[in-house]
Design a protein around this motif. Structure first.
Motif, PDB file in Angstrom:
ATOM      1  N   ILE A 114     -10.963  -5.060  -4.670  1.00  0.00           N
ATOM      2  CA  ILE A 114      -9.657  -4.737  -4.089  1.00  0.00           C
ATOM      3  C   ILE A 114      -9.834  -4.162  -2.695  1.00  0.00           C
ATOM      4  O   ILE A 114     -10.861  -3.547  -2.395  1.00  0.00           O
ATOM      5  N   PRO A 115      -8.839  -4.367  -1.815  1.00  0.00           N
ATOM      6  CA  PRO A 115      -8.928  -3.793  -0.470  1.00  0.00           C
ATOM      7  C   PRO A 115      -8.981  -2.271  -0.569  1.00  0.00           C
ATOM      8  O   PRO A 115      -8.138  -1.656  -1.217  1.00  0.00           O
ATOM      9  N   TYR A 139      -9.532   3.878  10.479  1.00  0.00           N
ATOM     10  CA  TYR A 139      -9.903   3.544   9.106  1.00  0.00           C
ATOM     11  C   TYR A 139     -10.725   2.263   9.065  1.00  0.00           C
ATOM     12  O   TYR A 139     -10.412   1.290   9.763  1.00  0.00           O
ATOM     13  N   TYR A 156       0.860  -1.182   0.000  1.00  0.00           N
ATOM     14  CA  TYR A 156       0.000   0.000   0.000  1.00  0.00           C
ATOM     15  C   TYR A 156       0.893   1.228   0.000  1.00  0.00           C
ATOM     16  O   TYR A 156       2.057   1.167   0.373  1.00  0.00           O
ATOM     17  N   MET A 207       4.549   7.291   1.898  1.00  0.00           N
ATOM     18  CA  MET A 207       4.886   6.157   2.774  1.00  0.00           C
ATOM     19  C   MET A 207       4.400   4.902   2.076  1.00  0.00           C
ATOM     20  O   MET A 207       3.272   4.857   1.565  1.00  0.00           O
ATOM     21  N   PHE A 267      -9.408   1.252   1.705  1.00  0.00           N
ATOM     22  CA  PHE A 267      -9.504   1.968   2.972  1.00  0.00           C
ATOM     23  C   PHE A 267     -10.457   3.139   2.835  1.00  0.00           C
ATOM     24  O   PHE A 267     -10.528   3.789   1.782  1.00  0.00           O
ATOM     25  N   GLY A 268     -11.167   3.440   3.924  1.00  0.00           N
ATOM     26  CA  GLY A 268     -11.885   4.692   4.005  1.00  0.00           C
ATOM     27  C   GLY A 268     -10.888   5.838   4.125  1.00  0.00           C
ATOM     28  O   GLY A 268      -9.677   5.617   4.260  1.00  0.00           O
ATOM     29  N   ARG A 269     -11.401   7.065   4.087  1.00  0.00           N
ATOM     30  CA  ARG A 269     -10.517   8.225   4.171  1.00  0.00           C
ATOM     31  C   ARG A 269     -10.015   8.485   5.580  1.00  0.00           C
ATOM     32  O   ARG A 269      -9.150   9.327   5.787  1.00  0.00           O
ATOM     33  N   GLY A 270     -10.567   7.762   6.535  1.00  0.00           N
ATOM     34  CA  GLY A 270     -10.084   7.894   7.898  1.00  0.00           C
ATOM     35  C   GLY A 270     -10.846   8.921   8.699  1.00  0.00           C
ATOM     36  O   GLY A 270     -11.252   9.966   8.186  1.00  0.00           O
ATOM     37  N   GLN A 290      -3.071  11.870   3.329  1.00  0.00           N
ATOM     38  CA  GLN A 290      -4.166  11.209   2.620  1.00  0.00           C
ATOM     39  C   GLN A 290      -4.386   9.799   3.165  1.00  0.00           C
ATOM     40  O   GLN A 290      -3.700   9.359   4.085  1.00  0.00           O
ATOM     41  N   LYS A 291      -5.345   9.114   2.577  1.00  0.00           N
ATOM     42  CA  LYS A 291      -5.672   7.778   3.074  1.00  0.00           C
ATOM     43  C   LYS A 291      -4.692   6.746   2.527  1.00  0.00           C
ATOM     44  O   LYS A 291      -3.898   7.019   1.625  1.00  0.00           O
ATOM     45  N   VAL A 292      -4.741   5.572   3.084  1.00  0.00           N
ATOM     46  CA  VAL A 292      -3.920   4.457   2.627  1.00  0.00           C
ATOM     47  C   VAL A 292      -4.542   3.887   1.352  1.00  0.00           C
ATOM     48  O   VAL A 292      -5.741   3.618   1.303  1.00  0.00           O
ATOM     49  N   GLN A 330       0.732   5.627   1.074  1.00  0.00           N
ATOM     50  CA  GLN A 330      -0.020   6.691   1.724  1.00  0.00           C
ATOM     51  C   GLN A 330       0.708   8.001   1.471  1.00  0.00           C
ATOM     52  O   GLN A 330       1.782   8.240   2.042  1.00  0.00           O
ATOM     53  N   PHE A 384      -4.397   0.953  -1.761  1.00  0.00           N
ATOM     54  CA  PHE A 384      -3.935  -0.375  -2.172  1.00  0.00           C
ATOM     55  C   PHE A 384      -3.145  -0.291  -3.473  1.00  0.00           C
ATOM     56  O   PHE A 384      -3.539   0.401  -4.418  1.00  0.00           O
ATOM     57  N   GLN A 443      -4.399   4.233  13.297  1.00  0.00           N
ATOM     58  CA  GLN A 443      -3.090   4.668  12.823  1.00  0.00           C
ATOM     59  C   GLN A 443      -2.631   5.911  13.582  1.00  0.00           C
ATOM     60  O   GLN A 443      -3.361   6.905  13.662  1.00  0.00           O
TER      61      GLN A 443
END
Lengths: 113, 113
Positions: free
Chosen positions: B100-101, B87, A35, A89, B103-106, A41-43, A37, A45, B38
Motif C-alpha cells: 500500500i502507498p 514526505y 488519504y 483532513m 508516506f513517511g512521517r515528514g 500527523q502524517k498522511v 491526515q 492511505f 506540503q
C-alpha cells in the motif's frame, strides 16, 4: 494545468452522522485514492480504486467507510457513522497510470463534534 | 511491519543545498519512490519521482541506491519559500501482505534568511 478538486472544503458533523466527501479527479486519470491526515500527523492511505473497484485498502478503511464512482467524473468517500476520531483532513488523489505521480486535491477538513 | 523513516526536522539557510533522506525497508520491487512537498492546510504537491540511480528535474534531484532501501531528496539553493514539510511516498508491504502507498512521517524544513 488540470487539478483535482474536492468539496466541501470544510464539513462539520455530529458524531454518528453520515458524511459524503466528494472529489473530481483529473479527467483522463484511471487510478483514484483517498488519504487522511490527522492534525499534526502524517498522511495515511485509506483506499485505492481502479476499474470501478477497490484495489487496495488499509486497516483504517473499515466497514464504516465506502467509496463510489457514481458517474464518469465524481469519486466519493462515505463515512456511515462518524466518530470523533474521524476528524481529519481527507485528501483525494488521482493518477493517470501505475508508476505515474499522484495528484492531490486541496482536501476536505472534517470536524466531528 | 514495514515502515519509512525520515528526520523530523531540518534547518537551513537561503542559498544552501538541502538533502533529506528517507529509509524504506521492504519496498515493493516494482514501485517508484516519490517525494512530495506540503504547505499548511494544503494537499501534498509532487516534487520528483524515481525508480533507481539519479533523477533530476527543474526543482530537485533524487538519489536512489541500488538496493532501493533509501532515497535522498536534494534541493539545490533553497529559498524561504521552500519552508514546508517534505514526505517520501513508497509502496510498502502491509500486515495483510499487500503493498500500500505509505508516506513517511515528514521532514519539516525551515529555511532561514
Amino acid at each position: 494545468e488540470p487539478e483535482v478538486t474536492q468539496t466541501p472544503s470544510h464539513q462539520v458533523t455530529q458524531m454518528g452522522q453520515e458524511v459524503i466527501l466528494r472529489c473530481v479527479p483529473i479527467s483522463n486519470h484511471l487510478y483514484f485514492y483517498w488519504y487522511r491526515q490527522i492534525l499534526g500527523q502524517k498522511v495515511e492511505f485509506l483506499v485505492s480504486f481502479y476499474n470501478n473497484e477497490i484495489s487496495e485498502k488499509s486497516e483504517i478503511f473499515d466497514d464504516q467507510f465506502s467509496v463510489e464512482r457514481p458517474d464518469g467524473s465524481n469519486f466519493t468517500l462515505k463515512i456511515r457513522s462518524t466518530k470523533l476520531e474521524d476528524s481529519a483532513m481527507y485528501f483525494c488523489a488521482s493518477r493517470a497510470q501505475v508508476n505515474y505521480e499522484q495528484y492531490f486535491g486541496p482536501g476536505t477538513r472534517l470536524t466531528v463534534t | 511491519l514495514a515502515k519509512t523513516t525520515q528526520p523530523i526536522s531540518m534547518d537551513s539557510y537561503e542559498g544552501q543545498e538541502v538533502n533529506i533522506t528517507c529509509s524504506h525497508n521492504n519496498i515493493a520491487t516494482n514501485d517508484y519512490i516519490t517525494w512530495y512537498q506540503q504547505f499548511p492546510s494544503q494537499g501534498p504537491r509532487f516534487i520528483i519521482q524515481g525508480y533507481k540511480t539519479k533523477v533530476t528535474n527543474e526543482v530537485a534531484s533524487l538519489f536512489i541506491p541500488a538496493d532501493r532501501k533509501s532515497s535522498t531528496l536534494s534541493l539545490p539553493r533553497v529559498s524561504l519559500s521552500d519552508t514546508a514539510v517534505y514526505y517520501c511516498l513508497v509502496a510498502l508491504r502491509a500486515s495483510g501482505g499487500s503493498y500500500i502507498p505509505t508516506f513517511g512521517r515528514g521532514t519539516s524544513l525551515i529555511v532561514h534568511p
